[in-house]
Design a protein around this motif. Structure first.
Motif, PDB file in Angstrom:
ATOM      1  N   ALA A 162       0.846  -1.201   0.000  1.00 16.31           N
ATOM      2  CA  ALA A 162       0.000   0.000   0.000  1.00 16.31           C
ATOM      3  C   ALA A 162       0.874   1.241   0.000  1.00 16.31           C
ATOM      4  O   ALA A 162       2.023   1.217   0.459  1.00 16.31           O
ATOM      5  CB  ALA A 162      -0.916   0.016   1.225  1.00 16.31           C
ATOM      6  N   HIS A 166      -2.084   4.861   3.217  1.00 14.74           N
ATOM      7  CA  HIS A 166      -2.949   3.745   3.610  1.00 14.74           C
ATOM      8  C   HIS A 166      -2.219   2.687   4.445  1.00 14.74           C
ATOM      9  O   HIS A 166      -2.812   1.669   4.789  1.00 14.74           O
ATOM     10  CB  HIS A 166      -3.548   3.081   2.374  1.00 14.74           C
ATOM     11  CG  HIS A 166      -4.509   3.967   1.629  1.00 14.74           C
ATOM     12  ND1 HIS A 166      -5.705   4.382   2.168  1.00 14.74           N
ATOM     13  CD2 HIS A 166      -4.422   4.529   0.402  1.00 14.74           C
ATOM     14  CE1 HIS A 166      -6.332   5.154   1.299  1.00 14.74           C
ATOM     15  NE2 HIS A 166      -5.566   5.275   0.225  1.00 14.74           N
ATOM     16  N   GLU A 383      -3.055  -4.383   1.647  1.00 11.50           N
ATOM     17  CA  GLU A 383      -3.042  -3.906   3.027  1.00 11.50           C
ATOM     18  C   GLU A 383      -1.733  -4.278   3.710  1.00 11.50           C
ATOM     19  O   GLU A 383      -1.196  -5.371   3.489  1.00 11.50           O
ATOM     20  CB  GLU A 383      -4.202  -4.518   3.828  1.00 11.50           C
ATOM     21  CG  GLU A 383      -5.574  -4.058   3.391  1.00 11.50           C
ATOM     22  CD  GLU A 383      -6.663  -4.649   4.264  1.00 11.50           C
ATOM     23  OE1 GLU A 383      -6.457  -5.749   4.826  1.00 11.50           O
ATOM     24  OE2 GLU A 383      -7.726  -4.011   4.400  1.00 11.50           O
TER      25      GLU A 383
END
Length: 416
Positions: A162, A166, A383
């Motif tokens: 990411a 984020h 993520e």
């Protein structure tokens, strides 16, 4: 994005100039290509410039190690397109102007076949502009500032999960879901004026503010700040439940020391970057002061992702170190991404480099960091892992399917 540093503005100008400077570097006619792919005796040259000295020398050296392990792994398995990989690595000395010169030299003088990126957003912004001008695919191991991916470039890709804005999302969302009696009500954000730390800090703040966690302090300090007592005292005066410290390594150590010196212990502590340095972080702040510190991280050496056990073993045997630096793993993953597109397209020709880039944009790649995939602009769409220091050891605590422990320490507990 809110805050913008003078330092980052200078880099933006440098990056724009790099497009022009690049015109003097590579030859768009393909003079730097390696035309005879069938000539297995001819090494395949891959160039990179890394900060081996200067401000970013620690992670820069780790990135070099990661590239070297990747090179040896590829060569031990027959090379890339049947050719042995030769790394051509220059030292940009953590300097934005030097990194531009280095990548121009790699393309025009060293005539490398392929490029790999440097360390840090500060250096990757101008370096990627050189690659874009010369139409060479550019896979960077560390450079997550979202501005890198807002320029309409086609050749730059980030080999982590990411972008910086984020990287704290998983942790921030976890905090907002805590029971009301445990969830922090106020937060402070002392942050280094840096193109990585600022968007990371702001991304976390946006989520926490949206959940009703009040910002009571935000301070941006410059890279030459060496004494953090005044910042620590200012944070103490606001008495926040949570401190989100947007730090690199040295200032991260200084910030924790200063909080202890002024006698302030927040209920929760999250830091960017510094805690991921393993034993160096524990030595810097004192192992007893690590308990409960949260951070985002791209790599876990315990992960069973494709090739990770083999990478960890190779790194440990080559460098004689038990702990594998995150930055070494990121560099290795960047090599894996570049390798995947070259093998899929069976070419390194300059005229085919856009095809290499288009393939990355349209596919996912299994790496030691997990499966990576990208948006049209080259930004990843995954993520980050969330780590926490527990009992003198760095553990992965989120997401649950990647966790190396089934517990999460509730709060920051220095001296435990």
């Amino acid at each position: 994005m809110g805050l913008r540093s003078t330092r980052w503005a200078i880099v933006a100008i440098t990056g724009a100039l790099a497009l022009t400077v690049g015109a003097c570097g590579g030859d768009d006619s393909g003079g730097g290509d390696s035309a005879n792919q069938g000539d297995n005796a001819k090494p395949l040259k891959i160039g990179a410039s890394l900060p081996l000295t200067g401000e970013f020398s620690e992670p820069g050296k780790a990135a070099k190690q990661g590239y070297e392990v990747w090179q040896e792994t590829v060569n031990a398995n027959g090379g890339l397109l049947g050719r042995q990989v030769e790394l051509v690595i220059k030292d940009d000395a953590s300097n934005q102007n030097t990194v531009v010169s280095d990548y121009n030299a790699l393309i025009s003088s060293d005539k490398v076949d392929l490029l790999l990126g440097t360390f840090s957003s500060l250096l990757n912004l101008p370096a990627s502009a050189v690659a874009e001008r010369n139409r060479m695919v550019y896979v960077e191991p560390a450079g997550g500032n979202p501005d890198i991916f807002s320029r309409g470039f086609k050749m730059v890709f980030f080999a982590q999960q990411a972008t910086a804005d984020h990287q704290g999302d998983v942790w921030a969302n976890w905090i907002t879901q805590l029971p009301a009696d445990k969830r922090p009500k106020t937060a402070a954000y002392p942050t280094l004026d840096d193109p990585f730390t600022t968007p990371t800090s702001e991304g976390i703040e946006a989520i926490l503010k949206g959940a009703g966690i009040e910002t009571v302090y935000r301070k941006t300090y410059t890279a030459d700040q060496s004494n953090f007592d005044s910042i620590a005292n200012a944070v103490k005066a606001k008495n926040p439940d949570l401190v989100v410290a947007g730090t690199q390594f040295e200032d991260g150590i200084g910030m924790v020391r200063a909080l202890g010196k002024v006698g302030f212990t927040p209920n929760w502590l999250y830091q960017t970057n510094a805690p991921s340095f393993g034993a160096q972080y524990a030595d810097g702040v004192g192992e007893e002061n690590t308990e409960g510190v949260f951070y985002a991280v791209s790599h876990s050496q315990e992960a069973k992702t494709p090739g990770n056990p083999e990478f960890v073993k190779a790194y440990q045997e080559k460098f004689g170190e038990e702990a594998v630096p995150e930055d070494a793993a990121d560099a290795y993953a960047a090599g894996e991404v570049l390798q995947a597109t070259v093998e899929a397209n069976k070419t390194v020709e300059r005229a085919d480099q856009l095809k290499l880039a288009d393939w990355i944009r349209s596919n996912s790649v299994d790496t030691i960091l997990g499966t990576l995939s990208w948006n049209e602009n080259g930004a990843p769409k995954g993520e980050f892992l969330i780590g926490q220091w527990q009992d003198g050891k760095a553990e992965i605590v989120l997401p649950e399917d990647a966790a190396t422990t089934d517990k999460i320490v509730e709060g920051y507990k220095p001296g435990s």
